[in-house]
Design a protein around this motif. Structure first.
Motif, PDB file in Angstrom:
ATOM      1  N   GLU A  77       0.824  -1.211   0.000  1.00  0.00           N
ATOM      2  CA  GLU A  77       0.000   0.000   0.000  1.00  0.00           C
ATOM      3  C   GLU A  77       0.858   1.261   0.000  1.00  0.00           C
ATOM      4  O   GLU A  77       0.469   2.271  -0.587  1.00  0.00           O
ATOM      5  N   ASP A  78       2.050   1.203   0.605  1.00  0.00           N
ATOM      6  CA  ASP A  78       2.912   2.376   0.622  1.00  0.00           C
ATOM      7  C   ASP A  78       3.582   2.617  -0.729  1.00  0.00           C
ATOM      8  O   ASP A  78       3.925   3.741  -1.063  1.00  0.00           O
ATOM      9  N   ALA A  79       3.771   1.565  -1.540  1.00  0.00           N
ATOM     10  CA  ALA A  79       4.398   1.706  -2.854  1.00  0.00           C
ATOM     11  C   ALA A  79       3.378   1.998  -3.958  1.00  0.00           C
ATOM     12  O   ALA A  79       3.764   2.281  -5.091  1.00  0.00           O
ATOM     13  N   LEU A  80       2.097   1.953  -3.637  1.00  0.00           N
ATOM     14  CA  LEU A  80       1.056   2.141  -4.657  1.00  0.00           C
ATOM     15  C   LEU A  80       1.111   3.519  -5.317  1.00  0.00           C
ATOM     16  O   LEU A  80       1.073   3.597  -6.551  1.00  0.00           O
ATOM     17  N   PRO A  81       1.229   4.635  -4.568  1.00  0.00           N
ATOM     18  CA  PRO A  81       1.255   5.938  -5.242  1.00  0.00           C
ATOM     19  C   PRO A  81       2.423   6.100  -6.215  1.00  0.00           C
ATOM     20  O   PRO A  81       2.253   6.671  -7.295  1.00  0.00           O
ATOM     21  N   VAL A  82       3.591   5.565  -5.856  1.00  0.00           N
ATOM     22  CA  VAL A  82       4.762   5.677  -6.725  1.00  0.00           C
ATOM     23  C   VAL A  82       4.553   4.883  -8.010  1.00  0.00           C
ATOM     24  O   VAL A  82       4.837   5.355  -9.114  1.00  0.00           O
TER      25      VAL A  82
ATOM     26  N   VAL B 174     -11.691   0.130  -0.924  1.00  0.00           N
ATOM     27  CA  VAL B 174     -11.761   0.318  -2.380  1.00  0.00           C
ATOM     28  C   VAL B 174     -11.676   1.809  -2.714  1.00  0.00           C
ATOM     29  O   VAL B 174     -10.997   2.211  -3.661  1.00  0.00           O
ATOM     30  N   MET B 175     -12.329   2.634  -1.910  1.00  0.00           N
ATOM     31  CA  MET B 175     -12.309   4.073  -2.171  1.00  0.00           C
ATOM     32  C   MET B 175     -10.921   4.672  -1.943  1.00  0.00           C
ATOM     33  O   MET B 175     -10.547   5.637  -2.615  1.00  0.00           O
ATOM     34  N   ARG B 176     -10.129   4.113  -1.018  1.00  0.00           N
ATOM     35  CA  ARG B 176      -8.755   4.596  -0.837  1.00  0.00           C
ATOM     36  C   ARG B 176      -7.924   4.328  -2.090  1.00  0.00           C
ATOM     37  O   ARG B 176      -7.141   5.178  -2.511  1.00  0.00           O
ATOM     38  N   VAL B 177      -8.114   3.157  -2.690  1.00  0.00           N
ATOM     39  CA  VAL B 177      -7.381   2.839  -3.926  1.00  0.00           C
ATOM     40  C   VAL B 177      -7.851   3.755  -5.056  1.00  0.00           C
ATOM     41  O   VAL B 177      -7.041   4.260  -5.837  1.00  0.00           O
ATOM     42  N   MET B 178      -9.161   3.998  -5.136  1.00  0.00           N
ATOM     43  CA  MET B 178      -9.657   4.903  -6.171  1.00  0.00           C
ATOM     44  C   MET B 178      -9.127   6.327  -5.953  1.00  0.00           C
ATOM     45  O   MET B 178      -8.849   7.040  -6.920  1.00  0.00           O
TER      46      MET B 178
END
Length: 148
Positions: free
Chosen positions: A85-90, A120-124
C-alpha cells in the motif's frame, strides 16, 4: 341594457379587453406537473444496489488496460504483481507518466465483494491523485450470484 361591444364606427378605438385567457397557462402548468411527477422518483438515492453484479456488456478497448485488483484480504495487485500500500502511489505515478500520451490508460479496478467499501475508495483516491481518471469497475456479468 347596453353592452360595451367593440365596433368599427365611432372614434376607431377598441374597448380594453378585460378577460385573461388562462388556457395556455393551464397547459403549461399541466406539462410542468407531469415533468415533475416523472422526474421526482428518479431523484431518490435510497435504492439498495448489489454493486459487484452487472448486466453490462464488455467495453471495446483500443489498448490493453491496466488491471488493479484487490483480493479478499485487501492485498493490492497491478496486473499480476503484488504491490504494498505504501508503494502504490509511486507505481501509479509511474504508470501515468509512461502512458501520458492522449487521455492516459484505461484502468480496470477489480475488488472482492467482501472488502470494505472504504478500502476500495482509498485505492480509487490514489488512482485519482496519480491522474488516472479513466477507471472502470469490473463486475460479474449476468447480475446473479454466480461468483459466490
Amino acid at each position: 341594457m347596453a353592452m360595451n361591444l367593440p365596433s368599427s364606427r365611432g372614434r376607431g378605438r377598441r374597448a380594453p379587453m378585460a378577460d385573461i385567457n388562462v388556457t395556455p397557462l393551464v397547459d403549461v402548468m399541466l406539462v410542468l406537473l407531469i415533468i415533475f411527477m416523472v422526474t421526482a422518483p428518479l431523484l431518490t438515492a435510497g435504492v439498495p444496489v448489489n454493486l459487484p453484479d452487472a448486466r453490462a456488456k464488455a467495453l471495446d478497448q483500443e489498448q490493453k488496460p491496466v488491471e488493479v485488483s484487490l483480493d479478499e484480504t485487501g492485498r493490492i495487485f497491478i496486473d499480476k504483481d503484488e504491490i504494498g500500500e505504501d508503494a502504490l502511489p509511486v507505481r501509479l505515478a509511474a504508470i501515468a507518466a509512461s502512458r501520458a500520451v492522449g487521455q492516459g490508460p484505461q484502468i480496470f479496478l477489480r475488488a472482492d465483494r467482501k472488502l470494505d467499501y472504504g478500502r476500495v475508495m482509498r485505492v480509487m483516491g490514489e488512482l485519482n491523485r496519480a491522474g488516472l481518471n479513466r477507471v472502470a469497475l469490473v463486475t460479474v456479468e449476468g447480475g446473479g450470484d454466480a461468483a459466490q
